[in-house]
Enzyme design. Structure first.
Site, PDB file in Angstrom:
ATOM      1  N   ASP A  13       0.822  -1.216   0.000  1.00 46.38           N
ATOM      2  CA  ASP A  13       0.000   0.000   0.000  1.00 46.38           C
ATOM      3  C   ASP A  13       0.856   1.267   0.000  1.00 46.38           C
ATOM      4  O   ASP A  13       2.040   1.232   0.323  1.00 46.38           O
ATOM      5  CB  ASP A  13      -0.867   0.039   1.278  1.00 46.38           C
ATOM      6  CG  ASP A  13      -1.980  -1.002   1.244  1.00 46.38           C
ATOM      7  OD1 ASP A  13      -1.988  -1.834   0.323  1.00 46.38           O
ATOM      8  OD2 ASP A  13      -2.825  -0.959   2.149  1.00 46.38           O
ATOM      9  N   ASP A  14       0.201   2.373  -0.317  1.00 42.76           N
ATOM     10  CA  ASP A  14       0.720   3.749  -0.156  1.00 42.76           C
ATOM     11  C   ASP A  14       1.718   4.186  -1.231  1.00 42.76           C
ATOM     12  O   ASP A  14       2.178   5.317  -1.197  1.00 42.76           O
ATOM     13  CB  ASP A  14       1.367   3.969   1.220  1.00 42.76           C
ATOM     14  CG  ASP A  14       0.385   3.797   2.366  1.00 42.76           C
ATOM     15  OD1 ASP A  14      -0.791   3.488   2.103  1.00 42.76           O
ATOM     16  OD2 ASP A  14       0.794   3.964   3.524  1.00 42.76           O
TER      17      ASP A  14
ATOM     18  N   HIS B  32       3.991  -2.320   2.983  1.00 41.19           N
ATOM     19  CA  HIS B  32       4.088  -0.984   2.375  1.00 41.19           C
ATOM     20  C   HIS B  32       5.447  -0.863   1.700  1.00 41.19           C
ATOM     21  O   HIS B  32       6.471  -1.059   2.377  1.00 41.19           O
ATOM     22  CB  HIS B  32       3.936   0.099   3.455  1.00 41.19           C
ATOM     23  CG  HIS B  32       2.626   0.021   4.184  1.00 41.19           C
ATOM     24  ND1 HIS B  32       2.392  -0.903   5.184  1.00 41.19           N
ATOM     25  CD2 HIS B  32       1.485   0.727   4.026  1.00 41.19           C
ATOM     26  CE1 HIS B  32       1.146  -0.751   5.611  1.00 41.19           C
ATOM     27  NE2 HIS B  32       0.580   0.232   4.936  1.00 41.19           N
TER      28      HIS B  32
ATOM     29  N   HIS C 274      -5.375   9.098   0.678  1.00 43.88           N
ATOM     30  CA  HIS C 274      -5.369   8.206   1.833  1.00 43.88           C
ATOM     31  C   HIS C 274      -6.455   8.592   2.833  1.00 43.88           C
ATOM     32  O   HIS C 274      -6.214   8.801   4.029  1.00 43.88           O
ATOM     33  CB  HIS C 274      -3.984   8.217   2.516  1.00 43.88           C
ATOM     34  CG  HIS C 274      -3.689   6.916   3.218  1.00 43.88           C
ATOM     35  ND1 HIS C 274      -4.049   6.690   4.536  1.00 43.88           N
ATOM     36  CD2 HIS C 274      -3.092   5.785   2.805  1.00 43.88           C
ATOM     37  CE1 HIS C 274      -3.652   5.467   4.878  1.00 43.88           C
ATOM     38  NE2 HIS C 274      -3.080   4.900   3.841  1.00 43.88           N
TER      39      HIS C 274
ATOM     40  N   TYR D  15      -6.913   2.209   6.201  1.00 41.11           N
ATOM     41  CA  TYR D  15      -7.302   1.788   7.570  1.00 41.11           C
ATOM     42  C   TYR D  15      -8.289   0.618   7.548  1.00 41.11           C
ATOM     43  O   TYR D  15      -8.864   0.262   8.580  1.00 41.11           O
ATOM     44  CB  TYR D  15      -7.903   2.970   8.359  1.00 41.11           C
ATOM     45  CG  TYR D  15      -7.139   4.253   8.150  1.00 41.11           C
ATOM     46  CD1 TYR D  15      -5.892   4.443   8.756  1.00 41.11           C
ATOM     47  CD2 TYR D  15      -7.630   5.259   7.314  1.00 41.11           C
ATOM     48  CE1 TYR D  15      -5.158   5.596   8.533  1.00 41.11           C
ATOM     49  CE2 TYR D  15      -6.904   6.411   7.086  1.00 41.11           C
ATOM     50  CZ  TYR D  15      -5.673   6.579   7.700  1.00 41.11           C
ATOM     51  OH  TYR D  15      -4.954   7.718   7.462  1.00 41.11           O
TER      52      TYR D  15
ATOM     53  N   HIS E  51      -5.773   2.955  -3.816  1.00 47.27           N
ATOM     54  CA  HIS E  51      -5.715   3.153  -2.358  1.00 47.27           C
ATOM     55  C   HIS E  51      -6.188   4.572  -2.004  1.00 47.27           C
ATOM     56  O   HIS E  51      -5.708   5.156  -1.042  1.00 47.27           O
ATOM     57  CB  HIS E  51      -4.277   2.906  -1.887  1.00 47.27           C
ATOM     58  CG  HIS E  51      -4.113   2.708  -0.408  1.00 47.27           C
ATOM     59  ND1 HIS E  51      -4.931   1.899   0.341  1.00 47.27           N
ATOM     60  CD2 HIS E  51      -3.209   3.223   0.479  1.00 47.27           C
ATOM     61  CE1 HIS E  51      -4.539   1.920   1.612  1.00 47.27           C
ATOM     62  NE2 HIS E  51      -3.500   2.730   1.723  1.00 47.27           N
TER      63      HIS E  51
HETATM   64 NI    NI Z   1      -2.343   3.042   3.513  1.00 46.39          NI
END
Ligand code: NI
Length: 276
Positions: free
Chosen positions: A101-102, A243, A156, A193, A152
């Site tokens: 993610d991210d 991540h 965020h 989350y 995603h």
């Molecule tokens: Ni995230």
């Protein structure tokens, strides 16, 4: 006599008129035939261009692998040639999905992509829209190397804390960024989350993907800690959350691949866990 000549002139005139009419009709019929022929040629060209387009789309789907749900890979990696079945039976290999993610991260994503490529392994990347600008090459590389690209959100955001219209904007802005690079709209979404608004999947037309193993890599930034969690919690069909934003996460991810491959796991993108 005059009467006869008059009749003759009349017949000649009639004959000439008939010939003219016949020629006129012949020309019009010819034109129509030409017109029909032109129409048919054009139609054939259209059909050809449509089938070319379909072929092209099928080829791009093959890379991302979300719409047909069969094969999300390119064909040049070692994993693709391996059989799902074990020798002497039809028992399938245990499957596991690595998800990141991210990203993308200009520093760590290239290292991770390199390590995954060396191992012939595909992962799923849930990208943040605002992180894509300037890293288009990395997104293209993910696609070309057979990874699955998901969404995603743009900033965020926690999707159950904003209106469904605002959630849709966050999601669609990110899909648009990805589409402009890959030519494919993502179908899979990792809600930040892990918070999802009820029925948002129907509103935005995407599938939310949560996880089974939370490595807490962002918190510990420690390879041993990440490995311990994975060893304890991994099982057939597990989705592992990581991540691609830290060196420790890249190192741990590649160790996870080496370890679990030895244990007989096959690494797949998340769509392959859900759609066999
Ligand atoms: Ni995230």
């Amino acid at each position: 006599m005059k009467k006869k000549i008059g009749h003759l002139v009349m017949w000649v005139e009639f004959g000439v008129l008939t010939i003219l009419l016949a020629r006129f009709c012949a020309v019009r019929i010819g034109e129509n035939v030409e017109g029909i022929r032109g129409f048919l040629v054009q139609k054939q060209e259209n059909t050809e261009s449509i089938s070319k387009k379909i072929e092209k789309e099928a080829a791009s789907d093959k890379v991302i692998g979300v719409s047909d749900g069969r094969d999300g890979r390119t064909e040049d990696t070692p994993e693709d040639t391996s059989e799902d079945t074990m020798e002497g039976g039809c028992q399938e290999k245990k499957k596991v999905a690595l998800t990141f993610d991210d990203g993308p991260s200009s520093k760590y994503t290239p290292l991770l992509l390199e390590g995954l490529k060396e191992r012939g392994v595909h992962a799923t990347f849930f990208l943040m829209g605002k992180n894509i600008e300037g890293k288009e090459v990395l997104v293209k590389q993910m696609q070309e190397e057979g990874h699955l690209i998901g969404n995603h959100t743009y900033n965020h955001v926690q999707l159950d804390k904003i209106s469904k219209e605002a959630a849709k904007e966050e999601i669609e802005a990110t899909n648009q960024e990805i589409y402009e690079i890959t030519g494919v709209y993502p179908a899979w979404l990792r809600p930040p989350y892990g918070e999802w608004r009820k029925n948002l999947d129907f509103y935005v037309g995407m599938f939310p993907v949560l996880w089974d193993v939370d490595t807490l890599d962002w918190k510990s930034k420690n390879v041993d800690s990440i490995m311990r969690i994975v060893k304890n919690e991994v099982e057939d069909g597990a989705v592992i959350l990581m991540h691609d934003a830290y060196q420790s996460s890249v190192d741990a991810a590649l160790q996870i691949v080496d370890l679990l491959m030895k244990e007989g796991y096959k690494f797949v993108t998340v769509d392959k866990l859900i759609l066999p």
